[in-house]
Design an enzyme around this catalytic site. Structure first.
Site, PDB file in Angstrom:
ATOM      1  N   THR A 117     -20.859  52.470  12.986  1.00  0.00           N
ATOM      2  CA  THR A 117     -19.857  50.916  13.206  1.00  0.00           C
ATOM      3  C   THR A 117     -19.593  50.562  11.795  1.00  0.00           C
ATOM      4  O   THR A 117     -18.524  49.706  11.922  1.00  0.00           O
ATOM      5  CB  THR A 117     -20.528  50.163  14.215  1.00  0.00           C
TER       6      THR A 117
ATOM      7  N   SER B  97     -13.216  45.485  11.631  1.00  0.00           N
ATOM      8  CA  SER B  97     -12.462  44.131  11.199  1.00  0.00           C
ATOM      9  C   SER B  97     -12.393  43.722   9.773  1.00  0.00           C
ATOM     10  O   SER B  97     -11.733  43.133   8.912  1.00  0.00           O
ATOM     11  CB  SER B  97     -12.098  43.425  12.100  1.00  0.00           C
TER      12      SER B  97
ATOM     13  N   HIS C 183     -16.321  36.115  10.554  1.00  0.00           N
ATOM     14  CA  HIS C 183     -15.956  34.999  11.384  1.00  0.00           C
ATOM     15  C   HIS C 183     -16.687  34.002  10.750  1.00  0.00           C
ATOM     16  O   HIS C 183     -17.883  33.717  10.679  1.00  0.00           O
ATOM     17  CB  HIS C 183     -16.539  36.007  12.373  1.00  0.00           C
TER      18      HIS C 183
ATOM     19  N   VAL D 145     -33.976  60.839  14.055  1.00  0.00           N
ATOM     20  CA  VAL D 145     -35.258  60.713  14.459  1.00  0.00           C
ATOM     21  C   VAL D 145     -34.933  60.933  15.554  1.00  0.00           C
ATOM     22  O   VAL D 145     -34.612  60.465  17.014  1.00  0.00           O
ATOM     23  CB  VAL D 145     -35.795  58.873  14.340  1.00  0.00           C
TER      24      VAL D 145
ATOM     25  N   LYS E   7     -11.989  39.359  20.630  1.00  0.00           N
ATOM     26  CA  LYS E   7     -10.968  38.563  20.545  1.00  0.00           C
ATOM     27  C   LYS E   7     -10.087  38.984  20.598  1.00  0.00           C
ATOM     28  O   LYS E   7      -9.153  38.835  19.221  1.00  0.00           O
ATOM     29  CB  LYS E   7     -12.071  38.204  18.806  1.00  0.00           C
TER      30      LYS E   7
ATOM     31  N   ARG F 138     -17.918  49.165  19.236  1.00  0.00           N
ATOM     32  CA  ARG F 138     -19.331  48.009  19.283  1.00  0.00           C
ATOM     33  C   ARG F 138     -20.429  48.497  20.316  1.00  0.00           C
ATOM     34  O   ARG F 138     -19.733  49.113  21.498  1.00  0.00           O
ATOM     35  CB  ARG F 138     -18.243  46.349  19.808  1.00  0.00           C
TER      36      ARG F 138
ATOM     37  N   ILE G 212     -26.249  44.385  18.013  1.00  0.00           N
ATOM     38  CA  ILE G 212     -25.386  44.105  17.477  1.00  0.00           C
ATOM     39  C   ILE G 212     -23.886  44.614  16.771  1.00  0.00           C
ATOM     40  O   ILE G 212     -23.579  45.249  16.752  1.00  0.00           O
ATOM     41  CB  ILE G 212     -25.804  44.333  15.699  1.00  0.00           C
TER      42      ILE G 212
ATOM     43  N   CYS H 287      -1.621  58.275  -0.619  1.00  0.00           N
ATOM     44  CA  CYS H 287      -2.215  59.690  -0.242  1.00  0.00           C
ATOM     45  C   CYS H 287      -3.511  60.468   0.744  1.00  0.00           C
ATOM     46  O   CYS H 287      -3.369  60.959   1.052  1.00  0.00           O
ATOM     47  CB  CYS H 287      -1.746  60.408  -1.973  1.00  0.00           C
TER      48      CYS H 287
HETATM   49  C1  LIG Z   1     -13.836  47.506  16.790  1.00  0.00           C
HETATM   50  C2  LIG Z   1     -14.650  46.464  16.010  1.00  0.00           C
HETATM   51  C3  LIG Z   1     -14.561  45.435  15.187  1.00  0.00           C
HETATM   52  C4  LIG Z   1     -15.504  44.415  14.801  1.00  0.00           C
HETATM   53  N1  LIG Z   1     -14.744  43.741  13.784  1.00  0.00           N
HETATM   54  C5  LIG Z   1     -16.163  43.074  13.231  1.00  0.00           C
HETATM   55  C6  LIG Z   1     -15.500  42.285  12.282  1.00  0.00           C
HETATM   56  O1  LIG Z   1     -14.496  41.824  11.810  1.00  0.00           O
HETATM   57  N2  LIG Z   1     -16.703  41.405  11.593  1.00  0.00           N
HETATM   58  C7  LIG Z   1     -18.048  41.319  12.353  1.00  0.00           C
HETATM   59  O2  LIG Z   1     -18.761  40.498  11.699  1.00  0.00           O
HETATM   60  N3  LIG Z   1     -18.347  42.444  12.915  1.00  0.00           N
HETATM   61  C8  LIG Z   1     -17.308  43.136  13.567  1.00  0.00           C
HETATM   62  N4  LIG Z   1     -17.623  43.811  14.192  1.00  0.00           N
HETATM   63  C9  LIG Z   1     -19.161  44.937  14.671  1.00  0.00           C
HETATM   64  C10 LIG Z   1     -19.971  45.195  13.486  1.00  0.00           C
HETATM   65  O3  LIG Z   1     -19.213  46.129  12.770  1.00  0.00           O
HETATM   66  C11 LIG Z   1     -21.213  45.734  13.438  1.00  0.00           C
HETATM   67  O4  LIG Z   1     -21.882  44.411  14.871  1.00  0.00           O
HETATM   68  C12 LIG Z   1     -22.507  46.318  12.623  1.00  0.00           C
HETATM   69  O5  LIG Z   1     -21.579  47.171  12.640  1.00  0.00           O
HETATM   70  C13 LIG Z   1     -23.340  46.543  13.335  1.00  0.00           C
HETATM   71  O6  LIG Z   1     -24.239  47.634  12.493  1.00  0.00           O
HETATM   72  P1  LIG Z   1     -25.872  47.801  12.662  1.00  0.00           P
HETATM   73  O7  LIG Z   1     -26.127  48.539  11.181  1.00  0.00           O
HETATM   74  O8  LIG Z   1     -26.467  47.199  13.802  1.00  0.00           O
HETATM   75  O9  LIG Z   1     -24.841  49.894  13.332  1.00  0.00           O
HETATM   76  P2  LIG Z   1     -24.338  50.197  12.769  1.00  0.00           P
HETATM   77  O10 LIG Z   1     -23.702  50.431  11.165  1.00  0.00           O
HETATM   78  O11 LIG Z   1     -24.118  51.962  14.259  1.00  0.00           O
HETATM   79  O12 LIG Z   1     -25.258  51.865  12.315  1.00  0.00           O
HETATM   80  C14 LIG Z   1     -26.958  52.560  12.802  1.00  0.00           C
HETATM   81  C15 LIG Z   1     -26.766  53.288  12.219  1.00  0.00           C
HETATM   82  O13 LIG Z   1     -28.238  54.106  13.249  1.00  0.00           O
HETATM   83  C16 LIG Z   1     -28.245  55.265  13.174  1.00  0.00           C
HETATM   84  N5  LIG Z   1     -28.930  55.937  14.302  1.00  0.00           N
HETATM   85  C17 LIG Z   1     -28.223  56.009  15.537  1.00  0.00           C
HETATM   86  N6  LIG Z   1     -29.180  56.891  15.772  1.00  0.00           N
HETATM   87  C18 LIG Z   1     -30.063  57.251  15.016  1.00  0.00           C
HETATM   88  C19 LIG Z   1     -31.644  58.437  14.864  1.00  0.00           C
HETATM   89  N7  LIG Z   1     -31.743  58.755  16.480  1.00  0.00           N
HETATM   90  N8  LIG Z   1     -31.629  58.391  14.271  1.00  0.00           N
HETATM   91  C20 LIG Z   1     -32.096  58.007  12.556  1.00  0.00           C
HETATM   92  N9  LIG Z   1     -30.596  57.334  12.760  1.00  0.00           N
HETATM   93  C21 LIG Z   1     -30.090  56.879  14.168  1.00  0.00           C
HETATM   94  C22 LIG Z   1     -26.241  56.047  12.431  1.00  0.00           C
HETATM   95  O14 LIG Z   1     -26.117  57.250  12.595  1.00  0.00           O
HETATM   96  C23 LIG Z   1     -25.470  54.461  12.311  1.00  0.00           C
HETATM   97  O15 LIG Z   1     -25.866  54.404  10.462  1.00  0.00           O
HETATM   98  C24 LIG Z   1     -17.246  45.388  14.699  1.00  0.00           C
HETATM   99  C25 LIG Z   1     -16.708  46.089  15.194  1.00  0.00           C
HETATM  100  C26 LIG Z   1     -16.266  47.267  15.667  1.00  0.00           C
HETATM  101  C27 LIG Z   1     -16.111  48.092  16.362  1.00  0.00           C
END
Ligand SMILES: Cc1cc2nc3c(=O)[nH]c(=O)nc-3n(C[C@H](O)[C@H](O)[C@H](O)COP(=O)(O)OP(=O)(O)OC[C@H]3O[C@@H](n4cnc5c(N)ncnc54)[C@H](O)[C@@H]3O)c2cc1C
Length: 508
Positions: A40, A45, A49, A172, A265, A326, A351, A454
């Site tokens: 994610t 975006s 925020h 994992v 939002k 999300r 998250i 491109c």
């Molecule tokens: C449409 C959209 C718009 C958003 N806009 C905003 C914004 O403008 N501002 C803001 O603050 N937030 C925004 N967010 C939220 C934000 O992007 C996320 O909250 C954040 O990126 C989450 O990060 P993360 O590290 O928790 O998850 P991720 O980035 O998903 O990382 C999780 C990682 O775990 C790995 N994983 C999963 N399972 C396993 C496993 N079994 N073994 C090993 N690895 C594994 C995955 O491959 C992945 O790389 C938005 C989200 C979305 C979807």
């Protein structure tokens, strides 16, 4: 045996890793994908925020406001791109004014500074392309935009420089209790740790539910902040986007939101730190956690909803579309803490937005919880280095400075990506960093190459050649985004029938 294993190298996992390396401990980040920022964290975006959306008293409300403050501070040490351009939530009917007022009060309760409701005249001065129906807006000067790739890579590079280990292409598949430690099966290997952190994005419910199975149910254990040992369900809530060329990047100068709805939002229009215009996202729940395709219906919704707040968005300048997922859970709050009855197993789950903004505060909070639980001591003064060298950006470099760079290294004058002005020297620089990029997308995340009009049509073969040369890879080994996305599958001449030189018929 590590002190801590973090599952997931998104922005949450990398922020936690970076903050944990302040302590005297061994840290390993395990990621199923080929690089950091593949979930994610790569498709959102990219808004910093201000913090007026989340309900006061929630973890989201607290960590958003704190993350916003830390984001601008950390950018100075870690050299990622962030711009405090401010945000506007636009109200297009006098009937909706109570909603705007409620947002203002919520923001103030969350400690967001300098919030103010502005009337149409001031709004039009700030945003000449605002909708003719706009009557007022909530102005949040501390809102901003960030490079989500740059942020995550910077956190990972700084964590690695301070001793964290990264393992990629290792999913994992199991977590077990073995001889008083936690055993994590990752790829083919079994790793042991005193603590395990679940930062697995949309898959964090699977790990949480495994952690719950491992809970002893003993509620007399001395734990810090706990998460109930009950099942968790995370729904993937898809958001679709249009990304417009840099020629459209000045259509608005601030992030323009609509009033939020029950699903989130709403659709925003905003410049990006790379100078593009981003328009989206939608919000629809999907069953498939890999479903990052865009749809005609979703993109049509982006067009119609964006026109409610901003007029004449130049959609003919679209260069690509994308979607992100999300990690939504019903209570709509972050799930952070040690699992009740399972000391050493920690969640950093659900998250969803504003998780990118909150990442610095999440990193501080989770590392603090783990340090308390494992009784870790901070490294001696001066051992942890909070700084990380940035990557040169030729778009913001003056011609004189560029000339100087070329004197030092002529490869700065050899432009590889014409759309985004990325030189060979920048690509070679990032290739030799840790964690090491080994694919086209990994180079994109670090330099912006292939992100322009491109979309890699001209520069991809040149970047492949640089990867081959610098890493000793064969063309067949270079991928777009890890195993299964190989770019070269054979040679034309090998596929043409060999000539009949011996009179016995050629080889097919
Ligand atoms: C449409 C959209 C718009 C958003 N806009 C905003 C914004 O403008 N501002 C803001 O603050 N937030 C925004 N967010 C939220 C934000 O992007 C996320 O909250 C954040 O990126 C989450 O990060 P993360 O590290 O928790 O998850 P991720 O980035 O998903 O990382 C999780 C990682 O775990 C790995 N994983 C999963 N399972 C396993 C496993 N079994 N073994 C090993 N690895 C594994 C995955 O491959 C992945 O790389 C938005 C989200 C979305 C979807």
């Amino acid at each position: 045996m590590y002190d801590v294993i973090i599952i997931g190298a998104g922005v949450s996992g990398c922020a936690i890793a970076r903050e944990l390396t302040r302590y005297d401990c061994t840290v390993c980040v395990v990621e199923r994908d080929e690089d950091v920022c593949c979930g994610t964290s790569k498709a959102n975006s990219a808004i910093v925020h201000a913090g007026f959306d989340a309900q006061p008293g929630t973890l989201m409300g607290k960590l958003n406001a704190e993350g916003n403050r830390l984001m601008y501070e950390w950018a100075k040490d870690l050299n990622f791109a962030v711009l405090p351009i401010g945000s506007l939530v636009v109200c297009v009917s006098d009937d909706d004014r109570p909603g705007l007022q409620a947002l203002l009060e919520r923001g103030e309760a969350n400690g967001v500074p300098d919030l103010r409701i502005i009337e149409r005249d001031e709004l039009v001065e700030l945003e000449p392309n605002i909708s003719d129906n706009a009557v007022a807006a909530l102005w949040a000067p501390t809102g901003g935009i960030v490079d989500p790739f740059g942020l995550t890579v910077a956190l990972a590079e700084n964590a690695a420089a301070n001793g964290a280990e990264f393992r990629f292409n290792e999913q994992v598949s199991a977590v077990e209790r073995v001889d008083g430690a936690w055993q994590v099966t990752a790829g083919g290997d079994k790793l042991l740790a005193r603590a395990v952190i679940n930062a697995a994005g949309v898959y964090a419910d699977e790990l949480h539910n495994r952690f719950v199975e491992l809970s002893s149910g003993d509620d007399t254990l001395q734990q810090t902040m706990t998460v109930a040992a009950k099942p968790l369900s995370i729904v993937a809530r898809k958001g679709e986007y249009y990304l417009l060329d840099t020629t459209a990047g000045q259509h608005v100068s601030h992030t323009v939101f609509m009033l939020p709805t029950a699903m989130g939002k709403g659709v925003l229009v905003s410049p990006t730190v790379h100078g593009n215009l981003i328009v989206g996202p939608t919000a629809s729940d999907v069953d498939d956690k890999e479903s990052t395709n865009t749809t005609p219906a979703g993109l049509a919704e982006v067009v119609s909803k964006s026109s409610l707040t901003v007029k004449n968005v130049p959609f003919r300048e679209v260069i690509t579309t994308f979607a992100g997922l999300r990690a939504h859970q019903e209570a709509h709050d972050f799930v952070i803490g040690e699992i009740e009855g399972a000391p050493g197993l920690f969640d950093c789950a659900a998250i969803e937005s504003p998780g990118l903004t909150s990442a610095p505060a999440i990193g501080v909070m989770v590392s603090g919880l783990v340090a308390d639980a494992l009784k870790l001591s901070p490294k001696p003064e001066g051992v942890f280095d909070p700084t990380r060298p940035g990557v040169v950006n030729l778009v913001t470099t003056s011609f004189d400075e560029w000339d100087e760079l070329c004197q030092q290294d002529p490869a700065f004058g050899h432009i590889i990506c014409r759309c985004c002005r990325v030189s060979e020297a920048q690509i070679v620089d990032v290739i030799h960093r840790v964690p090491q990029p080994r694919s086209l997308d990994a180079i994109k995340r670090r330099t912006g190459a292939t992100m322009g009009r491109c979309q890699g049509g001209f520069c991809s073969p040149k970047i492949m050649e640089i990867l081959e040369r610098e890493l000793g890879m064969s063309p067949e080994e270079v991928t777009k985004r890890g195993p299964g996305s190989e770019l070269v599958v054979g040679y034309n001449k090998d596929r043409i029938a060999a000539p009949d030189t011996d009179g016995e018929g050629g080889e097919a």
